[in-house]
Design a protein around this motif. Sequence first.
Motif, PDB file in Angstrom:
ATOM      1  N   GLU A  14       0.846  -1.204   0.000  1.00  0.00           N
ATOM      2  CA  GLU A  14       0.000   0.000   0.000  1.00  0.00           C
ATOM      3  C   GLU A  14       0.875   1.246   0.000  1.00  0.00           C
ATOM      4  OE1 GLU A  14      -3.330   0.501  -0.121  1.00  0.00           O
ATOM      5  OE2 GLU A  14      -3.734  -1.638  -0.264  1.00  0.00           O
ATOM      6  N   LYS A  15       0.491   2.223  -0.796  1.00  0.00           N
ATOM      7  CA  LYS A  15       1.246   3.478  -0.882  1.00  0.00           C
ATOM      8  C   LYS A  15       0.894   4.380   0.296  1.00  0.00           C
ATOM      9  CE  LYS A  15       2.960   2.928  -5.105  1.00  0.00           C
ATOM     10  NZ  LYS A  15       3.973   3.507  -5.882  1.00  0.00           N
ATOM     11  N   CYS A  18       4.816  10.372   2.082  1.00  0.00           N
ATOM     12  CA  CYS A  18       6.098  10.626   2.750  1.00  0.00           C
ATOM     13  C   CYS A  18       6.631  11.980   2.279  1.00  0.00           C
ATOM     14  CB  CYS A  18       7.140   9.579   2.365  1.00  0.00           C
ATOM     15  SG  CYS A  18       6.591   7.898   2.403  1.00  0.00           S
ATOM     16  N   ASP A  31       9.815   9.806  -7.811  1.00  0.00           N
ATOM     17  CA  ASP A  31       8.853  10.898  -7.923  1.00  0.00           C
ATOM     18  C   ASP A  31       8.535  11.091  -9.402  1.00  0.00           C
ATOM     19  OD1 ASP A  31       7.270  13.101  -7.447  1.00  0.00           O
ATOM     20  OD2 ASP A  31       8.944  14.483  -7.280  1.00  0.00           O
ATOM     21  N   SER A  45       4.700   9.329  -2.632  1.00  0.00           N
ATOM     22  CA  SER A  45       4.044   8.152  -2.067  1.00  0.00           C
ATOM     23  C   SER A  45       4.895   6.938  -2.370  1.00  0.00           C
ATOM     24  CB  SER A  45       2.651   7.968  -2.674  1.00  0.00           C
ATOM     25  OG  SER A  45       1.802   8.995  -2.260  1.00  0.00           O
ATOM     26  N   LEU A  46       5.179   6.172  -1.337  1.00  0.00           N
ATOM     27  CA  LEU A  46       5.998   4.972  -1.486  1.00  0.00           C
ATOM     28  C   LEU A  46       5.260   3.780  -0.896  1.00  0.00           C
ATOM     29  CD1 LEU A  46       9.494   6.317  -0.361  1.00  0.00           C
ATOM     30  CD2 LEU A  46       8.735   5.850  -2.693  1.00  0.00           C
ATOM     31  N   PRO A  47       5.607   2.570  -1.346  1.00  0.00           N
ATOM     32  CA  PRO A  47       5.020   1.390  -0.698  1.00  0.00           C
ATOM     33  C   PRO A  47       5.403   1.373   0.785  1.00  0.00           C
ATOM     34  CG  PRO A  47       6.222   0.777  -2.695  1.00  0.00           C
ATOM     35  CD  PRO A  47       6.495   2.219  -2.431  1.00  0.00           C
ATOM     36  N   ALA A  51       8.833   2.729   2.615  1.00  0.00           N
ATOM     37  CA  ALA A  51       8.728   3.942   3.430  1.00  0.00           C
ATOM     38  C   ALA A  51       9.109   3.659   4.877  1.00  0.00           C
ATOM     39  CB  ALA A  51       7.307   4.488   3.348  1.00  0.00           C
ATOM     40  N   PRO A  72      -1.574   7.643   6.111  1.00  0.00           N
ATOM     41  CA  PRO A  72      -2.266   7.622   4.818  1.00  0.00           C
ATOM     42  C   PRO A  72      -3.666   8.224   4.914  1.00  0.00           C
ATOM     43  CG  PRO A  72      -2.152   5.416   5.745  1.00  0.00           C
ATOM     44  CD  PRO A  72      -1.366   6.304   6.651  1.00  0.00           C
TER      45      PRO A  72
END
Length: 180
Positions: A14-15, A18, A31, A45-47, A51, A72
């Motif tokens: 899930e993203k 960050c 990015d 947004s990272l997994p 993150a 989130p």
Amino acid sequence: MSYYDVDAILTDGEKVPCIFEIDAPHLGHLDSSSSTGLKPSTPLSLPLWLAEMLALAASPSSSTAPLTLNLPSCLSETVISALRADPRSVALRDQNVHLYGVGTRMLDLFDERELGQVLRKTFVVRAGQVGLHARKAEEGVGGQGEEFLRGLEEWERALFRRAHEGVKGAKEWTDKVNKS
């Protein structure tokens, strides 16, 4: 968490939002708006798995982590307020398919006691409704029951399946005992 647990793997993917805190010249591919590199204060947004690792990592030369992790949108103040008001009125699946999994992982990273209490209360209240619908599923689910089932998060769906199997097994057992 089991190594082969598909829901845990999907939860890790899930993203989450960050903010990159350091200058990273060759990570622009993370990015979509930048092709060169990441500058400090760049939001992305990272997994969750990535993150988390970056948020907890700090180099020996610097005490700051490469990024700051934020909650989130599925755990935003708006959603939490709605859950506080009435957990049954929120379609959790629309917020995030793995809301409880993401919430649990965020609780490991953040000191959010109130978030934990709201998620716990939500699960308990909704589990009662899930059990009720699982018991009545033999009679056929329709109308509001079908809408309720569509809004269930993955943990709740697993609970529904187990409760339904339990009710079905108990009914088969009582039928078998009554025939004897």
